[in-house]
Design a protein around this motif. Structure first.
Motif, PDB file in Angstrom:
ATOM      1  N   TYR A 171       0.839  -1.201   0.000  1.00  0.00           N
ATOM      2  CA  TYR A 171       0.000   0.000   0.000  1.00  0.00           C
ATOM      3  C   TYR A 171       0.875   1.251   0.000  1.00  0.00           C
ATOM      4  CZ  TYR A 171      -3.740   3.217   1.325  1.00  0.00           C
ATOM      5  OH  TYR A 171      -4.635   4.259   1.353  1.00  0.00           O
ATOM      6  N   ASP A 172       1.985   1.210   0.747  1.00  0.00           N
ATOM      7  CA  ASP A 172       2.906   2.343   0.744  1.00  0.00           C
ATOM      8  C   ASP A 172       3.443   2.617  -0.655  1.00  0.00           C
ATOM      9  OD1 ASP A 172       2.618   2.768   3.456  1.00  0.00           O
ATOM     10  OD2 ASP A 172       4.430   1.666   4.017  1.00  0.00           O
ATOM     11  N   GLU A 173       3.710   1.542  -1.413  1.00  0.00           N
ATOM     12  CA  GLU A 173       4.231   1.714  -2.770  1.00  0.00           C
ATOM     13  C   GLU A 173       3.226   2.414  -3.681  1.00  0.00           C
ATOM     14  OE1 GLU A 173       5.237  -2.197  -4.021  1.00  0.00           O
ATOM     15  OE2 GLU A 173       6.876  -2.430  -2.565  1.00  0.00           O
ATOM     16  N   LEU A 174       1.935   2.220  -3.394  1.00  0.00           N
ATOM     17  CA  LEU A 174       0.880   2.874  -4.171  1.00  0.00           C
ATOM     18  C   LEU A 174       0.389   4.141  -3.485  1.00  0.00           C
ATOM     19  CD1 LEU A 174      -1.228  -0.319  -4.986  1.00  0.00           C
ATOM     20  CD2 LEU A 174       0.327   0.861  -6.549  1.00  0.00           C
ATOM     21  N   GLY A 175       0.997   4.480  -2.364  1.00  0.00           N
ATOM     22  CA  GLY A 175       0.478   5.514  -1.479  1.00  0.00           C
ATOM     23  C   GLY A 175       0.238   6.861  -2.110  1.00  0.00           C
ATOM     24  N   ALA A 176       1.109   7.278  -3.021  1.00  0.00           N
ATOM     25  CA  ALA A 176       0.965   8.601  -3.624  1.00  0.00           C
ATOM     26  C   ALA A 176      -0.383   8.757  -4.316  1.00  0.00           C
ATOM     27  CB  ALA A 176       2.095   8.837  -4.620  1.00  0.00           C
ATOM     28  N   PHE A 177      -0.901   7.677  -4.867  1.00  0.00           N
ATOM     29  CA  PHE A 177      -2.167   7.748  -5.593  1.00  0.00           C
ATOM     30  C   PHE A 177      -3.371   7.716  -4.657  1.00  0.00           C
ATOM     31  CE2 PHE A 177       0.970   5.497  -8.294  1.00  0.00           C
ATOM     32  CZ  PHE A 177       1.153   6.499  -9.223  1.00  0.00           C
ATOM     33  N   TYR A 178      -3.155   7.323  -3.389  1.00  0.00           N
ATOM     34  CA  TYR A 178      -4.217   7.313  -2.382  1.00  0.00           C
ATOM     35  C   TYR A 178      -4.079   8.499  -1.418  1.00  0.00           C
ATOM     36  CZ  TYR A 178      -5.494   2.502  -3.670  1.00  0.00           C
ATOM     37  OH  TYR A 178      -5.923   1.372  -4.337  1.00  0.00           O
ATOM     38  N   ARG A 179      -3.190   9.422  -1.734  1.00  0.00           N
ATOM     39  CA  ARG A 179      -2.887  10.557  -0.844  1.00  0.00           C
ATOM     40  C   ARG A 179      -2.429  10.052   0.526  1.00  0.00           C
ATOM     41  NH1 ARG A 179      -7.394  11.633  -3.786  1.00  0.00           N
ATOM     42  NH2 ARG A 179      -7.283  13.411  -5.221  1.00  0.00           N
ATOM     43  N   HIS A 180      -1.629   9.000   0.485  1.00  0.00           N
ATOM     44  CA  HIS A 180      -1.123   8.371   1.700  1.00  0.00           C
ATOM     45  C   HIS A 180       0.388   8.588   1.770  1.00  0.00           C
ATOM     46  CE1 HIS A 180       0.048   5.231   4.538  1.00  0.00           C
ATOM     47  NE2 HIS A 180       0.821   4.711   3.610  1.00  0.00           N
ATOM     48  N   GLU A 181       0.867   9.032   2.918  1.00  0.00           N
ATOM     49  CA  GLU A 181       2.294   9.273   3.113  1.00  0.00           C
ATOM     50  C   GLU A 181       2.831   8.379   4.219  1.00  0.00           C
ATOM     51  OE1 GLU A 181       2.927  13.374   3.921  1.00  0.00           O
ATOM     52  OE2 GLU A 181       2.226  14.061   1.954  1.00  0.00           O
ATOM     53  N   GLN A 182       4.071   7.925   4.055  1.00  0.00           N
ATOM     54  CA  GLN A 182       4.721   7.139   5.097  1.00  0.00           C
ATOM     55  C   GLN A 182       5.178   8.049   6.236  1.00  0.00           C
ATOM     56  OE1 GLN A 182       7.484   4.007   3.879  1.00  0.00           O
ATOM     57  NE2 GLN A 182       7.001   4.488   1.756  1.00  0.00           N
ATOM     58  N   GLY A 183       5.263   7.456   7.419  1.00  0.00           N
ATOM     59  CA  GLY A 183       5.718   8.200   8.576  1.00  0.00           C
ATOM     60  C   GLY A 183       7.225   8.112   8.741  1.00  0.00           C
ATOM     61  N   PRO A 184       7.761   8.632   9.841  1.00  0.00           N
ATOM     62  CA  PRO A 184       9.199   8.541  10.114  1.00  0.00           C
ATOM     63  C   PRO A 184       9.614   7.084  10.272  1.00  0.00           C
ATOM     64  CG  PRO A 184       8.013   9.389  12.024  1.00  0.00           C
ATOM     65  CD  PRO A 184       7.033   9.376  10.895  1.00  0.00           C
ATOM     66  N   ALA A 185      10.918   6.840  10.158  1.00  0.00           N
ATOM     67  CA  ALA A 185      11.440   5.476  10.151  1.00  0.00           C
ATOM     68  C   ALA A 185      11.029   4.691  11.397  1.00  0.00           C
ATOM     69  CB  ALA A 185      12.961   5.505  10.027  1.00  0.00           C
ATOM     70  N   TRP A 186      11.080   5.333  12.592  1.00  0.00           N
ATOM     71  CA  TRP A 186      10.730   4.621  13.827  1.00  0.00           C
ATOM     72  C   TRP A 186       9.273   4.169  13.811  1.00  0.00           C
ATOM     73  CZ3 TRP A 186       6.750   6.182  16.911  1.00  0.00           C
ATOM     74  CH2 TRP A 186       6.311   7.509  16.772  1.00  0.00           C
ATOM     75  N   LEU A 187       8.395   5.031  13.251  1.00  0.00           N
ATOM     76  CA  LEU A 187       6.977   4.696  13.198  1.00  0.00           C
ATOM     77  C   LEU A 187       6.720   3.555  12.219  1.00  0.00           C
ATOM     78  CD1 LEU A 187       4.078   5.289  14.059  1.00  0.00           C
ATOM     79  CD2 LEU A 187       3.979   7.021  12.252  1.00  0.00           C
ATOM     80  N   GLU A 188       7.413   3.597  11.070  1.00  0.00           N
ATOM     81  CA  GLU A 188       7.238   2.531  10.081  1.00  0.00           C
ATOM     82  C   GLU A 188       7.749   1.194  10.625  1.00  0.00           C
ATOM     83  OE1 GLU A 188       5.586   2.725   7.169  1.00  0.00           O
ATOM     84  OE2 GLU A 188       5.079   4.747   7.860  1.00  0.00           O
ATOM     85  N   ALA A 189       8.847   1.229  11.394  1.00  0.00           N
ATOM     86  CA  ALA A 189       9.371  -0.008  11.992  1.00  0.00           C
ATOM     87  C   ALA A 189       8.385  -0.570  13.019  1.00  0.00           C
ATOM     88  CB  ALA A 189      10.720   0.269  12.650  1.00  0.00           C
ATOM     89  N   TRP A 190       7.770   0.309  13.811  1.00  0.00           N
ATOM     90  CA  TRP A 190       6.775  -0.116  14.799  1.00  0.00           C
ATOM     91  C   TRP A 190       5.553  -0.704  14.098  1.00  0.00           C
ATOM     92  CZ3 TRP A 190       2.032   2.518  16.343  1.00  0.00           C
ATOM     93  CH2 TRP A 190       1.446   1.965  17.486  1.00  0.00           C
TER      94      TRP A 190
END
Length: 395
Positions: free
Chosen positions: A132-151
């Motif tokens: 979903y993150d890979e398609l995120g730009a088209f869903y207006r979805h942004e990844q969080g900081p590295a610590w949040l993504e790891a959690w």
């Protein structure tokens, strides 16, 4: 089917006074985008199994009222979905002893893992969080900081581990689970969502005709689904006398031979009629996992054009069940439309192949039965484990 409260429903197939459903299953279903249509199909098809008494928890995406003013809760879908799912399973469990749980997607399951560890559960998903993150730009979805993504990754790994089995909508999804989330391949069963094929099949076979060729697009988000690119390609083919029919929530300025439908409901007869009267289904989407409208088009026997995005090539096999083009490539889309518009025999052949493929792999009734088979197997296994434990205690 009876509405209880707070998105919860309880339903079973008709039964005589002397019989009782063999299984009590809880269904926790995300209500956003194409998952709403998936829910509608499950509601109909699960009710056909007399062995199953289903309890439905429909997890609404919106945050309204007081909930819409609570920080974190109002802005975080995982928190909202998980909190709602947890509470709904608790209500179900107070009402009856559940034999198994079914979560779709993993989003409401992540914060309800206590129930997955207590009650046999299956988690279903159309895409992994990383996909979903890979398609995120088209869903207006942004990844969080590295610590949040790891959690987030760890939470999802724990969720997938807590589930007895995982159901992936596609081989693409299954590959993501194995590659990115350390899930054993034999724990995953691929079961697409599907459509009720008999309800979508055209009453009469498609044949070449002399009327204007009609192109159909179905997508709520016109831009993300490639509708603007489709309009560009359509305008360059005006000399062919095509018609373009757009089913979308977005407004489209009037122009010749473009027909816009803003209020057609999913699975409605007017929508099915439109599929049956049009010749080509075009969904040149930028971002989708496995759009259900493509399987609807296949069940309707339409020649399909889509993009080679995510799991779409598993339905639209280029040159066999349809044509695929690169996302955003207006020139390739124009050529594919021209090829189908000017070759009636090719349209009919691709449509027949698409209908056969969807009937074999994407029929909602068949696939709902497969889901219920998995749930019954896990419920039976849990019963056997409980019995074995009891016997060992008294041995």
């Amino acid at each position: 089917m009876e509405v209880v409260k707070d998105g919860m429903m309880s339903a079973r197939a008709p039964e005589s006074a002397s019989t009782k459903a063999a299984y009590e299953f809880g269904f926790l279903l995300e209500q956003s985008l194409g998952h709403v249509t998936h829910t509608k199909n499950l509601l109909v098809n699960v009710a056909r199994d007399p062995e199953v008494h289903a309890h439905w928890g429909l997890i609404d995406f919106q945050a309204t009222g007081i909930a819409g003013r609570i920080p974190v809760y109002r802005n975080n879908w995982t928190v909202r979905a998980g909190t709602r799912a947890y509470r709904q399973v608790a209500r179900m469990n107070r009402k009856t002893k559940l034999d198994a749980l079914f979560f779709h997607t993993q989003v409401p399951a992540v914060l309800a893992q206590r129930w997955l560890r207590k009650i046999p559960g299956i988690v279903s998903l159309d895409a992994t969080p990383r996909q979903y993150d890979e398609l995120g730009a088209f869903y207006r979805h942004e990844q969080g900081p590295a610590w949040l993504e790891a959690w987030k990754w760890r939470l999802n790994c724990d969720c997938f581990k807590s589930a007895r089995r995982l159901v992936a909508w596609s081989e693409w999804t299954k590959h993501g689970l194995v590659q990115d989330y350390e899930v054993p391949a034999d724990k995953i069963t691929v079961i697409p969502p599907g459509v009720n094929v008999d309800e979508w099949r055209r009453p009469t076979p498609r044949v070449p005709h002399s009327d204007p060729v009609k192109v159909l697009f179905v997508g709520g988000d016109l831009e993300r689904k490639g509708g603007l690119v489709l309009l560009e390609a359509f305008r360059s083919l005006r000399n062919l006398g095509l018609e373009l029919h757009l089913v979308t929530k977005d407004r489209v300025p009037p122009e010749p031979n473009v027909f816009v439908y803003n209020n057609l409901e999913a699975n409605s007869q007017p929508l099915k009629d439109l599929y049956h009267t049009c010749d080509i289904f075009a969904l040149p989407t930028f971002g989708d996992c496995l759009p259900m409208v493509v399987s609807e088009a296949g069940a309707s026997g339409m020649a399909i054009i889509s993009t080679n995005v995510a799991a779409i090539p598993e339905i639209v096999r280029n040159g066999d069940t349809g044509l695929t083009v690169p996302a955003g490539d207006a020139a390739s889309l124009t050529q594919a439309l021209r090829d189908l518009a000017t070759n009636p025999a090719l349209r009919v052949t691709l449509g027949e192949h698409a209908m056969a493929h969807v009937t074999r792999h994407y029929d909602a009734l068949t696939n709902a039965s497969r889901l219920l088979g998995l749930l019954k197997a896990e419920a039976n296994a849990a019963r056997a484990e409980k019995l074995a434990t009891s016997m060992a205690r008294f041995a």
